[in-house]
Design an enzyme around this catalytic site. Sequence first.
Site, PDB file in Angstrom:
ATOM      1  CD  GLU A   1     -32.586 -42.667  20.124  1.00  0.00           C
ATOM      2  OE1 GLU A   1     -32.370 -42.804  18.892  1.00  0.00           O
ATOM      3  OE2 GLU A   1     -32.808 -43.613  20.883  1.00  0.00           O
TER       4      GLU A   1
ATOM      5  N   GLY B   1     -41.190 -38.865  14.097  1.00  0.00           N
ATOM      6  CA  GLY B   1     -40.651 -37.749  14.880  1.00  0.00           C
ATOM      7  C   GLY B   1     -40.982 -36.403  14.254  1.00  0.00           C
TER       8      GLY B   1
ATOM      9  CB  CYS C   1     -31.659 -45.736  16.740  1.00  0.00           C
ATOM     10  SG  CYS C   1     -31.203 -45.667  18.480  1.00  0.00           S
TER      11      CYS C   1
ATOM     12  CB  SER D   1     -39.470 -43.998  12.198  1.00  0.00           C
ATOM     13  OG  SER D   1     -40.729 -43.350  12.206  1.00  0.00           O
ATOM     14  CB  THR D   2     -36.429 -39.745  10.840  1.00  0.00           C
ATOM     15  OG1 THR D   2     -35.198 -40.126  11.467  1.00  0.00           O
ATOM     16  CG2 THR D   2     -36.346 -38.273  10.451  1.00  0.00           C
TER      17      THR D   2
END
Length: 492
Positions: A272, A255, A306, A251-252
Amino acid sequence: MAKNKKTEADLPKSGPLFAYAPAPESPAAAGGIATSYGHFIGGEFVDSSGSEALKTVNPATEQVLAEIAQGTEEDVERAVKAARKAFGDWSALPGSERAKYLYRIARIIQERSRELAVLESIDNGKPIKETRDFDLPMVAAWFFYYAGWADKLDYAGFGPNPRPVGVAAQVIPWNFPLMMLAWKIAPALATGNTVVLKPAETTPLTALRFAEICRQAGLPKGVVNIITGDGRTGAALTAHPDVNKVAFTGSTNVGRSIARQLAGSRKKLSLELGGKAANIVFDDAPIDQAVEGIVNGIFFNQGHVCCAGSRLLVQESIQDELLEALKRRMATLRVGDPLDKNTDIGAINSAAQLARITELTAAGEAEGAERWAPECELPSAGYWFRPTIFTGVSQAHRIAQEEIFGPVLSVLSFRTPDEAVAKANNTPFGLSAGVWTEKGSRILWMADKLKAGVVWANTFNKFDPTSPFGGYKESGYGREGGRHGLEAYLDV
């Protein structure tokens, strides 16, 4: 004869025209699943230093499959030490010798592909035809491809005598457990690095089975280490001071946290992260082909992708025709037992993910979008969600901006190519996009304008180990696959 001719009104409104008998794969093909698992450190399966355990569950039945060790900081320390100890000898091997191990791993994966495919479906919930026909061929291909690079690094374009960075910490997600493992481990080993990998807490079983494959291939002890646990284990691993490289897919939000954690540490980092891909259909596109691409783009792996084409941008003049064809196609999708070879859409991976999908789709209705899903009977146990589309979606709707990570498609329209580009790029993400048109010049023009790491033309979700994959903006940075995937693991 005319009296027997069926009209459109006689055809079923939903469900396949021809019924398919159940065609289940045997769960026994997955081999034995132990009641509990520890970690794989220094070439051996070892107990955790702590007593906490997690449960991995079959999402199609909610049956507990096994207990998994919750990795502690002490476990992480042991794994990193084992990887550091193995690094000297492994990195000193000629590339041709490292390649032999990767080739051996690839061949064993092919030999055990049925076992691994069934185990992946049981632990993850995805249909067996996807694990069998997509995931496992890709896993083997990644190891074969990077085995070929192992003795050619001097010619990869990264300068003379490129060297491995050291110990790589790798954290992978639950949507493609074994494939994400291959994307991370294959280039790391080919370039001479050693690895500590943490699989997702809901899908650790194929990673632990891969540890057995490493032993079967005779891989030197400590070159690959696998520790299990939740986000606490992952945070301890990425923060470890003796790790030289961190690779994360997920997940962002996580990240961002890792990027903040590593800032100023001189560790190499590749991320990623999430996506909200636009699948753009122009008025000259072949409708039936585009519909298949739309279905593959968003309903493949229950939308747990994703780079899923979760936003459909369709040219206004063909919107009604396309949506009618799409609904007809969606009515034929089979939702159910992941081990049935006829199943198109399996189980949602976890109760938490199902709750997330349910919450966002409820928000879509509350904000005024129109929801449609084909009629289909869902199993009484497990985590399930019907394939769903929303029309009347605006750019401001949450379902058009936030990653749902489920089988949910938001439909928007456009009139001109410029408007399509503006809407496609109106997202914090930038991982992928699709373009459907018969004009090659338009494909090239769109690809140049779209802010996405990957642009597919008249297809979607096509991958190859020779081709780099990665994103822009909040979809992360760095590339996996191809020659570009070597760079993250080399000191250049």
